[in-house]
Design an enzyme around this catalytic site. Structure first.
Site, PDB file in Angstrom:
ATOM      1  N   LYS A 100      49.913 -53.713  14.095  1.00 50.80           N
ATOM      2  CA  LYS A 100      49.550 -54.748  13.281  1.00 50.80           C
ATOM      3  C   LYS A 100      50.569 -55.137  12.354  1.00 50.80           C
ATOM      4  O   LYS A 100      50.588 -56.456  12.122  1.00 50.80           O
ATOM      5  CB  LYS A 100      48.129 -54.007  12.651  1.00 50.80           C
ATOM      6  CG  LYS A 100      47.213 -53.923  13.624  1.00 50.80           C
ATOM      7  CD  LYS A 100      45.756 -53.514  12.723  1.00 50.80           C
ATOM      8  CE  LYS A 100      44.656 -53.488  13.696  1.00 50.80           C
ATOM      9  NZ  LYS A 100      44.191 -54.964  13.790  1.00 50.80           N
ATOM     10  N   SER A 146      51.971 -27.642   7.049  1.00 47.10           N
ATOM     11  CA  SER A 146      51.437 -28.586   5.819  1.00 47.10           C
ATOM     12  C   SER A 146      49.904 -28.515   5.962  1.00 47.10           C
ATOM     13  O   SER A 146      49.383 -28.648   4.973  1.00 47.10           O
ATOM     14  CB  SER A 146      52.188 -30.028   5.971  1.00 47.10           C
ATOM     15  OG  SER A 146      53.486 -30.017   5.609  1.00 47.10           O
ATOM     16  N   LYS A 184      47.627 -27.029   3.119  1.00 47.34           N
ATOM     17  CA  LYS A 184      46.626 -27.884   1.971  1.00 47.34           C
ATOM     18  C   LYS A 184      45.089 -27.444   2.403  1.00 47.34           C
ATOM     19  O   LYS A 184      44.450 -27.626   1.350  1.00 47.34           O
ATOM     20  CB  LYS A 184      46.705 -29.443   2.842  1.00 47.34           C
ATOM     21  CG  LYS A 184      45.718 -30.361   1.889  1.00 47.34           C
ATOM     22  CD  LYS A 184      46.108 -31.656   2.003  1.00 47.34           C
ATOM     23  CE  LYS A 184      45.830 -32.777   0.986  1.00 47.34           C
ATOM     24  NZ  LYS A 184      46.192 -34.071   1.190  1.00 47.34           N
ATOM     25  N   GLU A 209      46.916 -43.138   6.540  1.00 44.92           N
ATOM     26  CA  GLU A 209      47.172 -43.281   4.702  1.00 44.92           C
ATOM     27  C   GLU A 209      48.454 -44.221   5.124  1.00 44.92           C
ATOM     28  O   GLU A 209      49.287 -43.927   5.767  1.00 44.92           O
ATOM     29  CB  GLU A 209      47.781 -41.925   4.134  1.00 44.92           C
ATOM     30  CG  GLU A 209      48.261 -42.202   2.906  1.00 44.92           C
ATOM     31  CD  GLU A 209      48.741 -40.991   2.140  1.00 44.92           C
ATOM     32  OE1 GLU A 209      48.351 -40.799   0.979  1.00 44.92           O
ATOM     33  OE2 GLU A 209      49.755 -40.564   2.794  1.00 44.92           O
ATOM     34  N   HIS A 251      61.861 -36.523  -5.184  1.00 42.59           N
ATOM     35  CA  HIS A 251      61.356 -35.653  -4.320  1.00 42.59           C
ATOM     36  C   HIS A 251      62.290 -34.468  -4.143  1.00 42.59           C
ATOM     37  O   HIS A 251      62.339 -33.358  -4.226  1.00 42.59           O
ATOM     38  CB  HIS A 251      60.944 -36.144  -3.018  1.00 42.59           C
ATOM     39  CG  HIS A 251      60.473 -35.436  -2.081  1.00 42.59           C
ATOM     40  ND1 HIS A 251      59.403 -34.669  -2.152  1.00 42.59           N
ATOM     41  CD2 HIS A 251      61.127 -34.576  -0.846  1.00 42.59           C
ATOM     42  CE1 HIS A 251      59.095 -33.656  -1.023  1.00 42.59           C
ATOM     43  NE2 HIS A 251      60.124 -33.965  -0.336  1.00 42.59           N
TER      44      HIS A 251
END
Length: 225
Positions: free
Chosen positions: A50, A79, A83, A169, A185
């Site tokens: 898209k 990860s 989390k 996301e 970072h």
């Protein structure tokens, strides 16, 4: 990690995961987990397509691209486990699909701030895209100076078993915002800094300067056009 029932654990062989020294390895090879990650990969491909279509159409109409680069990633098993543990959530398919909204991620790098909003609006206005959440860290930067537009969207993928909505996301930044975020970072991984407050203040000042440059460059582009 929160206690879960045997029924919750069965799909991912969670008893083995809980007792393993490297649970991320077992999780990564669990059939149900691999199937779910494949579905997230498909969702990324849908959104990526898209965005490329929008970029090409905009280029055709306005002789410039509103998107510089598109980066994609799937959250690693390590990860994901970290989390879940941090949020005290049970390890099961339902939790991953309902409570973790950033397993599939796309970062869109744009030349100018107004491109960010144009691309975001064009994407979310499509009739098969559902906006789950929108956080504007450009108009409301984080305390450390971080700027970006974050979207959580749902996109349908079409499997042999039928249609399924998946969360993705999408982060949209300018080139300058991405430059700052990448350096920030790296610097945040430095531990035991005696002058951490001073460094944090300097990073915030850099973020403000970069934001000002972004707007000046956009104004120059508008004058040229």
């Amino acid at each position: 990690m929160a206690d879960v029932t045997k029924e919750d654990l069965t799909p991912f062989l969670f008893e083995d995961i809980k007792s393993s020294e490297r649970p991320e390895v077992i999780l990564a090879n669990a059939p149900k987990f691999k199937e779910l990650m494949m579905q997230y990969e498909c969702a990324i491909m849908e959104v990526n397509t898209k965005l490329h279509v929008l970029n090409n159409e905009f280029s055709h109409m306005h002789q410039r691209n509103p998107i510089e680069t598109i980066k994609t990633r799937i959250k690693t098993p390590a990860s994901i486990l970290e989390k879940l543990n941090r949020r005290n959530l049970p390890l099961c398919v339902k939790t991953l699909e309902n409570d973790l909204t950033d397993i599939a991620g796309i970062r869109v790098i744009c030349p100018f701030p107004d491109d960010i909003y144009n691309v975001a609006n064009l994407l979310t206005n499509q009739d098969d895209v559902i906006t789950v959440a929108r956080k504007d860290y450009i108009k409301n930067p984080k305390t450390n100076g971080y700027r970006s537009l974050h979207l959580i969207i749902e996109i349908p993928i079409f499997l042999a078993s039928g249609k399924k909505n998946m969360k993705v996301e999408v982060q949209l930044r300018t080139i300058a915002m991405d430059f700052w975020a990448s350096l920030d970072h790296k610097l945040r991984y430095k531990q035991n800094l005696k002058n951490s407050e001073e460094i944090a203040l300097e990073l915030r000042e850099c973020a403000d300067i970069i934001a000002g440059v972004d707007l000046k460059m956009q104004n120059i582009r508008n004058k040229i056009q």
